[in-house]
Design an enzyme around this catalytic site. Structure first.
Site, PDB file in Angstrom:
ATOM      1  N   CYS A 136       3.579  -9.801  -4.661  1.00  0.00           N
ATOM      2  CA  CYS A 136       4.590  -9.124  -5.479  1.00  0.00           C
ATOM      3  C   CYS A 136       4.262  -7.644  -5.614  1.00  0.00           C
ATOM      4  CB  CYS A 136       4.672  -9.768  -6.863  1.00  0.00           C
ATOM      5  SG  CYS A 136       5.933  -9.015  -7.927  1.00  0.00           S
ATOM      6  N   CYS A 139       5.054  -6.205  -9.061  1.00  0.00           N
ATOM      7  CA  CYS A 139       4.068  -6.560 -10.084  1.00  0.00           C
ATOM      8  C   CYS A 139       2.785  -5.742  -9.939  1.00  0.00           C
ATOM      9  CB  CYS A 139       3.707  -8.043  -9.985  1.00  0.00           C
ATOM     10  SG  CYS A 139       5.098  -9.182  -9.932  1.00  0.00           S
ATOM     11  N   ASP A 140       2.307  -5.592  -8.708  1.00  0.00           N
ATOM     12  CA  ASP A 140       0.956  -5.094  -8.478  1.00  0.00           C
ATOM     13  C   ASP A 140       0.865  -3.748  -7.769  1.00  0.00           C
ATOM     14  OD1 ASP A 140       0.044  -7.474  -9.620  1.00  0.00           O
ATOM     15  OD2 ASP A 140       0.000  -8.509  -7.695  1.00  0.00           O
TER      16      ASP A 140
END
Length: 321
Positions: A136, A139-140
């Site tokens: 992701c 997300c990261d």
């Protein structure tokens, strides 16, 4: 099966979507039952650092966030049950769910079973999860500001993630095992025009390479599928973007699914093709796939379910008069 639990509302799944639905439903007086599946807490339980959930200035841990959500849901009146559901009947109400440990009857059902990212299946990939290997970028990606990163895949998701990562990295490599992309043409045009993205055609990752103390990703061993030659690509982040598996096997042939297997819901709601059955989180969302958006649709599902039950009960009262 003699062990039967009946409830006005059953929520299947205990990630951010399911637990948020439980919080709202419990506060509405529905006394919901949450059935946790094989992976209680959903994908957040496998996420270490969470830096984009509203309300927290510091980095928090995914498992801790899920624990807090569950504690809040229980505090306001949610009953938590651990069971693996293997059969569902939504052809009539009350809906019936059969699990390994019992049978459950519900006047309304919220499905929050989520989706799982597809991975390459390499042992080294598994070892490097949370140490540089991710599924992701949204997300990261923030953790790789100014670092060299790679995206693995060739569809819309891979191209979108590569483009997104240019917000953080000046050096993004897209690795694809074919000589053309499957992504939409407009996305391909944006990708090819971006000076910060390099493409590795006809290539597949065969090893995630770690190093340092504490150990973190330092590179990928990439094999050319035509020549067999293996080369080392030095990167600190690798994002696998080859799709997701929505957990909808239980509902095939019973609820409407889209071409990718996600539950279909009415636009602007969480209503599925069967009245009284609602879907929220990643099981119906293949675009955003964030904890905060899952929680938002969980709220929607609880409100939709509460309205449905109120209407059904009102109609029953009218019929009895």
């Amino acid at each position: 099966m003699s062990n039967i639990l009946s409830s006005r509302l059953i929520i299947l799944g205990s990630g951010p979507a399911g637990l948020t639905a439980a919080i709202y439903a419990a506060r509405a007086g529905l006394s919901p039952v949450v059935i946790q599946g094989i992976q209680p807490g959903g994908q957040l339980t496998t996420t270490t650092d969470v830096e984009n959930y509203p309300g927290f200035r510091e980095v928090i841990q995914g498992p801790w966030l899920v624990e807090e959500m569950q504690a809040q849901a229980e505090h306001v009146g949610t009953k938590m049950v651990w069971d693996h559901i293997n059969e569902v009947d939504v052809s009539r109400r009350p809906f019936v769910l059969k699990g390994d440990s019992g049978e459950y009857h519900a006047d309304a059902l919220v499905i929050a079973t989520g989706a799982q990212a597809k991975w390459l299946g390499l042992p080294s990939e598994e070892h490097m999860k949370g140490r540089g290997a991710s599924a992701c970028a949204t997300c990261d990606g923030f953790f790789y500001r100014g670092k060299k990163v790679a995206v693995i895949g060739g569809g819309n998701t891979a191209v979108e993630e590569a483009l997104y990562l240019t917000n953080h990295s000046h050096d993004v490599t897209l690795i694809h095992r074919r000589d053309s992309l499957r992504a939409e043409k407009i996305l391909q045009e944006r990708l090819f025009a971006h000076p910060g993205i390099t493409l590795m055609w006809d290539s597949e990752v065969v090893e995630f390479v770690g190093g340092g103390q504490p150990e973190a990703l330092v590179g990928l061993d990439v094999r050319n599928v035509k020549t067999g030659e293996v080369s080392r690509l030095e990167v600190e982040g690798a994002f696998v973007a080859i799709g997701h598996h929505p957990a909808t096997e239980l509902f095939a042939g019973k609820l409407a699914l889209d071409e990718d297997g996600y539950l279909k819901v009415e636009t602007g709601s969480t209503r599925t093709s069967v009245p009284g059955v609602f879907a929220c989180g990643d099981v119906m969302d293949k675009i955003y796939r964030q904890a905060v958006t899952a929680a938002g649709t969980g709220c929607m599902a609880a409100l939709d379910a509460e309205r449905f039950l109120a209407e059904v009960e009102f109609e029953a009262l009218e019929a009895a008069e």
